[in-house]
Enzyme design. Sequence first.
Site, PDB file in Angstrom:
ATOM      1  N   PRO A  89       0.810  -1.224   0.000  1.00 44.67           N
ATOM      2  CA  PRO A  89       0.000   0.000   0.000  1.00 44.67           C
ATOM      3  C   PRO A  89       0.844   1.274   0.000  1.00 44.67           C
ATOM      4  O   PRO A  89       0.327   2.364  -0.256  1.00 44.67           O
ATOM      5  CB  PRO A  89      -0.853  -0.116   1.278  1.00 44.67           C
ATOM      6  N   GLU A 116       2.375  -6.941   8.582  1.00 44.64           N
ATOM      7  CA  GLU A 116       2.492  -5.476   8.616  1.00 44.64           C
ATOM      8  C   GLU A 116       3.341  -4.957   7.468  1.00 44.64           C
ATOM      9  O   GLU A 116       3.252  -3.799   7.097  1.00 44.64           O
ATOM     10  CB  GLU A 116       3.074  -5.004   9.949  1.00 44.64           C
ATOM     11  N   ARG A 154      -3.531  -8.092 -20.980  1.00 45.40           N
ATOM     12  CA  ARG A 154      -4.358  -7.552 -22.065  1.00 45.40           C
ATOM     13  C   ARG A 154      -3.532  -6.810 -23.115  1.00 45.40           C
ATOM     14  O   ARG A 154      -3.988  -6.629 -24.238  1.00 45.40           O
ATOM     15  CB  ARG A 154      -5.411  -6.582 -21.515  1.00 45.40           C
ATOM     16  N   ASP A 169      -9.563   0.551 -25.199  1.00 42.34           N
ATOM     17  CA  ASP A 169      -9.927   0.549 -23.782  1.00 42.34           C
ATOM     18  C   ASP A 169      -9.907   1.958 -23.192  1.00 42.34           C
ATOM     19  O   ASP A 169      -9.051   2.773 -23.526  1.00 42.34           O
ATOM     20  CB  ASP A 169      -8.935  -0.294 -22.968  1.00 42.34           C
TER      21      ASP A 169
HETATM   22 CL1  6GU Z   1      -0.594  -4.104  -3.452  1.00 46.77          CL
HETATM   23  N1  6GU Z   1      -1.108  -4.632  -0.914  1.00 46.77           N
HETATM   24  C1  6GU Z   1      -1.754  -4.410   0.243  1.00 46.77           C
HETATM   25  N2  6GU Z   1      -1.484  -5.184   1.298  1.00 46.77           N
HETATM   26  N3  6GU Z   1      -2.644  -3.449   0.410  1.00 46.77           N
HETATM   27  C2  6GU Z   1      -2.905  -2.685  -0.661  1.00 46.77           C
HETATM   28  C3  6GU Z   1      -2.274  -2.862  -1.902  1.00 46.77           C
HETATM   29  C4  6GU Z   1      -1.366  -3.867  -1.993  1.00 46.77           C
HETATM   30  N4  6GU Z   1      -2.751  -1.946  -2.771  1.00 46.77           N
HETATM   31  C5  6GU Z   1      -3.636  -1.248  -2.078  1.00 46.77           C
HETATM   32  N5  6GU Z   1      -3.729  -1.675  -0.815  1.00 46.77           N
END
Ligand code: 6GU
Length: 239
Positions: A89, A116, A154, A169
């Site tokens: 994230p 984590e 794709r 697209d």
């Molecule tokens: Cl790639 N991994 C995690 N754990 N949470 C996320 C993410 C990835 N993308 C958005 N939230």
Amino acid sequence: MRIDIATLFPGMFESYLSESILENAISRDLIQIKLHNMRDWAHDKHNTMDDRPFGGGPGMVLKVDRVVPCVEAIQAMDARPGRVVMLTPQGRTLTQRVVEELSTEDRLILLCGRYEGFDQRIVDILQPDEISIGDYVLNGGEVGAMVIIDSVMRLIPDVLGDEESASTDSFSAGNRLLEEDQYTRPREYRGRSVPEILLSGDHGLIEEWRKTNRRLKTFARRPELLFEDEPPFESNRTR
Ligand code: 6GU
């Protein structure tokens, strides 16, 4: 393109990888996908992959002395070094622009985190391309890895047939508009009719209607797409 996936949960990919378009691309050898269970690189008797964070705090951290050897061993399985993509994230957000960039690689190594996160030294040593699929939190990178595979595939030549061509697209270079409304038979259902123009057989008028529909829909739902300056707008839409 070769895609290697390093994960603690390889089972999550099984049904996805046997899905039709992808399975077909794999059987035609347009894409090679190799799954790796990171736990195979846990060499102690409890197969430990994670540990508590130094300094305290909740959750567990993936261990540098497990993950780095794992990725290096995967890299050595093919002459192409590949681009290491870490799903987290904290990464840059995946967009169609990023998908287009990834699709030009001859090899991707997708590193899926859990818990984590990763010991920071994993990032420092491997210098991965850190990618997030959006501003929300997932339990791990596996779903993100599937999103990358699905969107990149794709764009690999010959993976899609003409029917499913990706060239028009939404979000692709040269198209910053949402798709127009689509209709098929029956012509009328519960008092709702298909727009008359689509039945007219007048291809000029139909194309005008579609263009207007795309613009109005985009303006109503995603106005920011109309005013974004990235990418350079080159209209290569052919339909
Ligand atoms: Cl790639 N991994 C995690 N754990 N949470 C996320 C993410 C990835 N993308 C958005 N939230």
